[in-house]
Design a protein around this motif. Structure first.
Motif, PDB file in Angstrom:
ATOM      1  N   THR A 546      58.198  77.331  38.147  1.00 43.99           N
ATOM      2  CA  THR A 546      56.971  77.666  37.414  1.00 43.99           C
ATOM      3  C   THR A 546      57.082  78.933  36.598  1.00 43.99           C
ATOM      4  O   THR A 546      56.290  79.153  35.697  1.00 43.99           O
ATOM      5  CB  THR A 546      55.796  77.832  38.397  1.00 43.99           C
ATOM      6  OG1 THR A 546      56.135  78.845  39.344  1.00 43.99           O
ATOM      7  CG2 THR A 546      55.548  76.531  39.136  1.00 43.99           C
ATOM      8  N   SER A 547      58.063  79.834  36.902  1.00 41.71           N
ATOM      9  CA  SER A 547      58.058  81.162  36.280  1.00 41.71           C
ATOM     10  C   SER A 547      59.313  81.474  35.478  1.00 41.71           C
ATOM     11  O   SER A 547      59.542  82.617  35.141  1.00 41.71           O
ATOM     12  CB  SER A 547      57.883  82.243  37.358  1.00 41.71           C
ATOM     13  OG  SER A 547      56.732  81.982  38.115  1.00 41.71           O
ATOM     14  N   ARG A 548      60.132  80.473  35.236  1.00 40.08           N
ATOM     15  CA  ARG A 548      61.375  80.780  34.508  1.00 40.08           C
ATOM     16  C   ARG A 548      61.094  81.309  33.109  1.00 40.08           C
ATOM     17  O   ARG A 548      61.720  82.249  32.654  1.00 40.08           O
ATOM     18  CB  ARG A 548      62.230  79.524  34.420  1.00 40.08           C
ATOM     19  CG  ARG A 548      62.960  79.228  35.723  1.00 40.08           C
ATOM     20  CD  ARG A 548      63.725  77.939  35.621  1.00 40.08           C
ATOM     21  NE  ARG A 548      64.486  77.668  36.815  1.00 40.08           N
ATOM     22  CZ  ARG A 548      65.035  76.501  37.122  1.00 40.08           C
ATOM     23  NH1 ARG A 548      64.856  75.499  36.284  1.00 40.08           N
ATOM     24  NH2 ARG A 548      65.722  76.341  38.219  1.00 40.08           N
ATOM     25  N   GLY A 549      60.172  80.672  32.434  1.00 39.73           N
ATOM     26  CA  GLY A 549      59.872  81.103  31.064  1.00 39.73           C
ATOM     27  C   GLY A 549      59.327  82.507  31.030  1.00 39.73           C
ATOM     28  O   GLY A 549      59.719  83.327  30.201  1.00 39.73           O
ATOM     29  N   ALA A 550      58.387  82.839  31.975  1.00 46.88           N
ATOM     30  CA  ALA A 550      57.803  84.184  32.002  1.00 46.88           C
ATOM     31  C   ALA A 550      58.859  85.223  32.358  1.00 46.88           C
ATOM     32  O   ALA A 550      58.896  86.318  31.799  1.00 46.88           O
ATOM     33  CB  ALA A 550      56.662  84.234  33.012  1.00 46.88           C
ATOM     34  N   LEU A 551      59.738  84.893  33.300  1.00 40.03           N
ATOM     35  CA  LEU A 551      60.791  85.824  33.712  1.00 40.03           C
ATOM     36  C   LEU A 551      61.735  86.116  32.562  1.00 40.03           C
ATOM     37  O   LEU A 551      62.092  87.267  32.304  1.00 40.03           O
ATOM     38  CB  LEU A 551      61.560  85.238  34.902  1.00 40.03           C
ATOM     39  CG  LEU A 551      62.771  86.053  35.385  1.00 40.03           C
ATOM     40  CD1 LEU A 551      62.327  87.433  35.859  1.00 40.03           C
ATOM     41  CD2 LEU A 551      63.491  85.313  36.504  1.00 40.03           C
ATOM     42  N   LEU A 552      62.152  85.062  31.871  1.00 35.51           N
ATOM     43  CA  LEU A 552      63.062  85.267  30.744  1.00 35.51           C
ATOM     44  C   LEU A 552      62.432  86.137  29.686  1.00 35.51           C
ATOM     45  O   LEU A 552      63.056  87.044  29.140  1.00 35.51           O
ATOM     46  CB  LEU A 552      63.427  83.901  30.136  1.00 35.51           C
ATOM     47  CG  LEU A 552      64.318  83.946  28.905  1.00 35.51           C
ATOM     48  CD1 LEU A 552      65.662  84.587  29.239  1.00 35.51           C
ATOM     49  CD2 LEU A 552      64.523  82.548  28.353  1.00 35.51           C
ATOM     50  N   SER A 553      61.153  85.912  29.393  1.00 31.94           N
ATOM     51  CA  SER A 553      60.452  86.726  28.396  1.00 31.94           C
ATOM     52  C   SER A 553      60.368  88.178  28.852  1.00 31.94           C
ATOM     53  O   SER A 553      60.552  89.109  28.067  1.00 31.94           O
ATOM     54  CB  SER A 553      59.051  86.162  28.170  1.00 31.94           C
ATOM     55  OG  SER A 553      58.331  86.975  27.298  1.00 31.94           O
ATOM     56  N   SER A 554      60.113  88.427  30.155  1.00 32.52           N
ATOM     57  CA  SER A 554      60.013  89.793  30.683  1.00 32.52           C
ATOM     58  C   SER A 554      61.350  90.519  30.581  1.00 32.52           C
ATOM     59  O   SER A 554      61.420  91.686  30.207  1.00 32.52           O
ATOM     60  CB  SER A 554      59.530  89.743  32.138  1.00 32.52           C
ATOM     61  OG  SER A 554      59.549  91.026  32.722  1.00 32.52           O
ATOM     62  N   ILE A 555      62.434  89.804  30.923  1.00 32.58           N
ATOM     63  CA  ILE A 555      63.774  90.422  30.851  1.00 32.58           C
ATOM     64  C   ILE A 555      64.127  90.775  29.419  1.00 32.58           C
ATOM     65  O   ILE A 555      64.633  91.848  29.117  1.00 32.58           O
ATOM     66  CB  ILE A 555      64.814  89.485  31.464  1.00 32.58           C
ATOM     67  CG1 ILE A 555      64.563  89.347  32.981  1.00 32.58           C
ATOM     68  CG2 ILE A 555      66.225  89.992  31.217  1.00 32.58           C
ATOM     69  CD1 ILE A 555      65.421  88.286  33.638  1.00 32.58           C
ATOM     70  N   GLN A 556      63.850  89.851  28.504  1.00 32.29           N
ATOM     71  CA  GLN A 556      64.234  90.071  27.105  1.00 32.29           C
ATOM     72  C   GLN A 556      63.422  91.200  26.478  1.00 32.29           C
ATOM     73  O   GLN A 556      63.925  91.923  25.621  1.00 32.29           O
ATOM     74  CB  GLN A 556      64.033  88.780  26.304  1.00 32.29           C
ATOM     75  CG  GLN A 556      65.041  87.698  26.675  1.00 32.29           C
ATOM     76  CD  GLN A 556      64.751  86.395  25.947  1.00 32.29           C
ATOM     77  OE1 GLN A 556      63.624  86.181  25.515  1.00 32.29           O
ATOM     78  NE2 GLN A 556      65.765  85.554  25.824  1.00 32.29           N
ATOM     79  N   ASN A 557      62.170  91.367  26.895  1.00 32.67           N
ATOM     80  CA  ASN A 557      61.308  92.373  26.277  1.00 32.67           C
ATOM     81  C   ASN A 557      61.334  93.728  27.004  1.00 32.67           C
ATOM     82  O   ASN A 557      60.612  94.658  26.630  1.00 32.67           O
ATOM     83  CB  ASN A 557      59.856  91.871  26.242  1.00 32.67           C
ATOM     84  CG  ASN A 557      59.727  90.641  25.371  1.00 32.67           C
ATOM     85  OD1 ASN A 557      60.495  90.478  24.421  1.00 32.67           O
ATOM     86  ND2 ASN A 557      58.780  89.770  25.685  1.00 32.67           N
ATOM     87  N   PHE A 558      62.141  93.879  28.072  1.00 30.15           N
ATOM     88  CA  PHE A 558      62.174  95.121  28.841  1.00 30.15           C
ATOM     89  C   PHE A 558      62.733  96.268  28.007  1.00 30.15           C
ATOM     90  O   PHE A 558      63.751  96.125  27.332  1.00 30.15           O
ATOM     91  CB  PHE A 558      63.031  94.940  30.100  1.00 30.15           C
ATOM     92  CG  PHE A 558      63.231  96.236  30.871  1.00 30.15           C
ATOM     93  CD1 PHE A 558      64.441  96.914  30.811  1.00 30.15           C
ATOM     94  CD2 PHE A 558      62.187  96.798  31.589  1.00 30.15           C
ATOM     95  CE1 PHE A 558      64.619  98.097  31.491  1.00 30.15           C
ATOM     96  CE2 PHE A 558      62.375  97.984  32.270  1.00 30.15           C
ATOM     97  CZ  PHE A 558      63.589  98.647  32.227  1.00 30.15           C
TER      98      PHE A 558
END
Length: 577
Positions: A546-558
């Motif tokens: 359920t959270s792969r997309g949100a996690l990837l976005s968080s990592i990329q925008n850190f």
């Protein structure tokens, strides 16, 4: 001359050979009758369309006018009781649409005046018979030796060309035919060159060109007088028709379909090819060959209406050859039209469709050989043979021509240049029209293919496969990136996951943040004061599904620079009580 002082003509240079299509869009009931709203379109452009409203009574009047053709047309029958019921109106609309489809696809009916006026009343509101009479009357004022016997009503297919039977007053037994024609959309000669070229026609002498007695033109029309032939044209011979009868009556529905004998086909064909070759060599554009433009004089065929190309009139077969890009010269047009004429001489009727897929049995295989070189799909793709090439084919090469009359047709050099320029302009308009038709045909095919049921199923299957592949690849990519971020975060360089190692202050904020205070004096053990900053704890591993997309976005925008600066008190030193 009074004819040169033309009456005002309120007309547009419209190509009457461009097909009209009609589609009934809706119907509406008003009191005791029903009106049908029809969308009419000229040519292939949807922008060139308009709406008309017609009642059943209008269809009935049109059908009565077309009865002269003796064709059995599918007009729905009348109904006096129950004609306002919804089911009946829907059924009648289907029947009327079928009727419109028949008359708009029939080559002769679609070009007749009553059909054009029914579908396009604005463009065909002018009474061309009255205009022709005005011009003829002007002509007779200055030429009193001529006398009109009677109008020859509708003996031709053109809307803007009218015929009159005439005679010379001092030669009452010699009958002639006067034809008056409006200018067409392919008129590119200047008024001066046009008048000179038309006048020159009476000086043309050729064994296979019908004699012109008199010809004159002004800037809006032309008038030509020729001898009248009781025998009629080659088309009259094929259809066994009377020359004075209306065009629809003569040629729409012949009582007996029978071609000519082989020797007639060979002789007439050779004569027509010879005159076409002569005109091509003279640089004189023609482009109007069909069996009704070939007059019979004994056993000799003679070409009619050389003035048509000068006046810019469209060809009888234009709606056919404008579909094929390889037929892009007037020489090629003449050859294509010769194919139609040869088919008509052979089988006694015009071809059903163009191109022709297969030919019925013919009097000779050599006839079929010539037809295949002109009217097949392969011929349309490769281009038309030349007139010289046709003359060398076995069907015509052994025909002996007995006429010894020497051709004479002197065209001045200046006029030749004007004719050449006019011919190029005519061919350019044809090429542009063919290009548009080709683009429209490609688009129509693509839309038809795209909208087919089989293609829709293929697209659905392909979309499912693509969606599954995309989800699988996206899941693997997200999982790999998440694993890498966890591995890198467990090292000493990560300030977020090691609470025993305070975060070093950033150099950018060193001047504004005071150094950490020294440890307090030794005192009895006491609980440490509560910290004002909440230490960052590592986030729990999210649910992958359920959270792969949100996690990837968080990592990329850190961004490391956005972290808050913190102050820490070190209580790790030993305390002595």
């Amino acid at each position: 001359m009074a004819f040169m002082e033309k009456p005002p003509a309120g007309k547009v240079l419209l190509d009457d050979t461009v097909p009209l299509t009609a589609q009934i869009e809706a119907s509406q009931s008003l009191h005791s009758h029903t009106e049908y709203i029809i969308r009419v379109q000229r040519g292939i452009s949807a922008e060139n369309s308009w709406q008309i409203v017609r009642r059943y009574s209008d269809f009935d009047l049109l059908n009565n006018s077309l009865q002269i053709s003796t064709l059995s047309l599918p007009l729905p029958p009348k109904k006096l009781i129950g004609n306002m019921e919804r089911e009946f109106i829907a059924e009648r609309q289907k029947g009327l649409q079928a009727y419109l489809d028949v008359i708009t696809t029939h080559h002769i009916l679609s070009n007749c005046e009553v059909v054009k006026k029914f579908l396009d009343p604005n463009s065909y509101s002018v009474n061309y018979t009255e205009i022709a009479l005005q011009h003829v009357s002007m002509f007779f004022r200055s030429e009193p030796k001529w006398e009109v016997v009677e109008p020859l009503k509708d003996i031709g297919w053109r809307i803007r060309k009218k015929y009159f039977l005439m005679k010379i007053k001092n030669q009452p037994k010699e009958w002639l035919v006067l034809s008056w024609a409006d200018l067409g959309p392919d008129k590119y000669l200047s008024d001066k060159d046009l008048q000179y070229a038309v006048k020159l026609l009476s000086s043309c002498s050729h064994p296979y060109i019908y004699k012109v007695t008199f010809a004159i033109a002004n800037e809006s029309s032309a008038l030509v007088i020729r001898p009248f032939s009781e025998k009629g044209t080659l088309k009259d011979l094929i259809y066994k028709a009377k020359p004075k009868d209306p065009f629809l009556k003569k040629y729409c529905n012949p009582k007996k379909i029978q071609g000519l004998e082989l020797q007639q086909i060979k002789t007439y064909g050779r004569q027509i090819l010879e005159v076409l070759k002569f005109l091509h060599e003279k640089g004189f554009p023609y482009g109007h060959l069909h069996s009704a433009n070939v007059m019979l004089d004994g056993d000799t065929c003679k070409l009619l209406d050389l003035e048509n190309s000068l006046l810019g009139l469209p060809s009888f077969y234009r709606s056919y050859f404008s579909q094929f890009r390889k037929i892009n010269t007037l020489e090629g047009v003449d050859v294509h039209c010769f194919g139609h004429l040869l088919f008509e001489m052979t089988y006694g009727r015009p071809p059903d469709t163009i191109p022709v897929e297969s030919f019925p049995p013919a009097p000779s295989v050599f006839v079929v050989s010539v037809l295949e070189s002109i009217l097949t799909c392969e011929a349309m793709k490769n281009g038309m043979p030349t007139v010289s090439r046709l003359l060398q084919m076995p069907l015509f090469s052994d025909v002996l021509l007995t006429n010894s009359e020497k051709p004479q047709f002197k065209v001045p050099t200046k006029l030749k240049e004007a004719l050449k320029t006019s011919k190029e302009c005519i061919e350019k308009r044809l090429t542009e029209e063919q290009k548009l038709f080709h683009q429209h045909r490609r688009l129509t095919r693509a839309q038809s293919h795209h909208g087919s049921e089989e293609e829709k199923k293929k697209r659905k299957i392909l979309a499912r496969k693509k969606s599954k592949r995309s989800a699988y690849e996206s899941g693997e990519e997200h999982s790999a990136k998440y694993s890498n971020s966890n591995n890198s975060g467990s090292g000493a360089s990560s300030p977020l996951t090691s609470p025993s190692s305070p975060t070093p202050p950033s150099t950018a904020g060193a001047s504004s943040i005071p150094p950490a205070p020294p440890p307090p004096p030794l005192s009895p053990a006491a609980p440490p004061p509560p910290s004002t900053e909440v230490p960052m704890q590592p986030s729990p591993r999210p649910d992958v599904s359920t959270s792969r997309g949100a996690l990837l976005s968080s990592i990329q925008n850190f961004q490391k620079g956005t972290l808050k600066k913190t102050q820490t008190c070190d209580y790790s030193a030993p305390r002595i009580s």
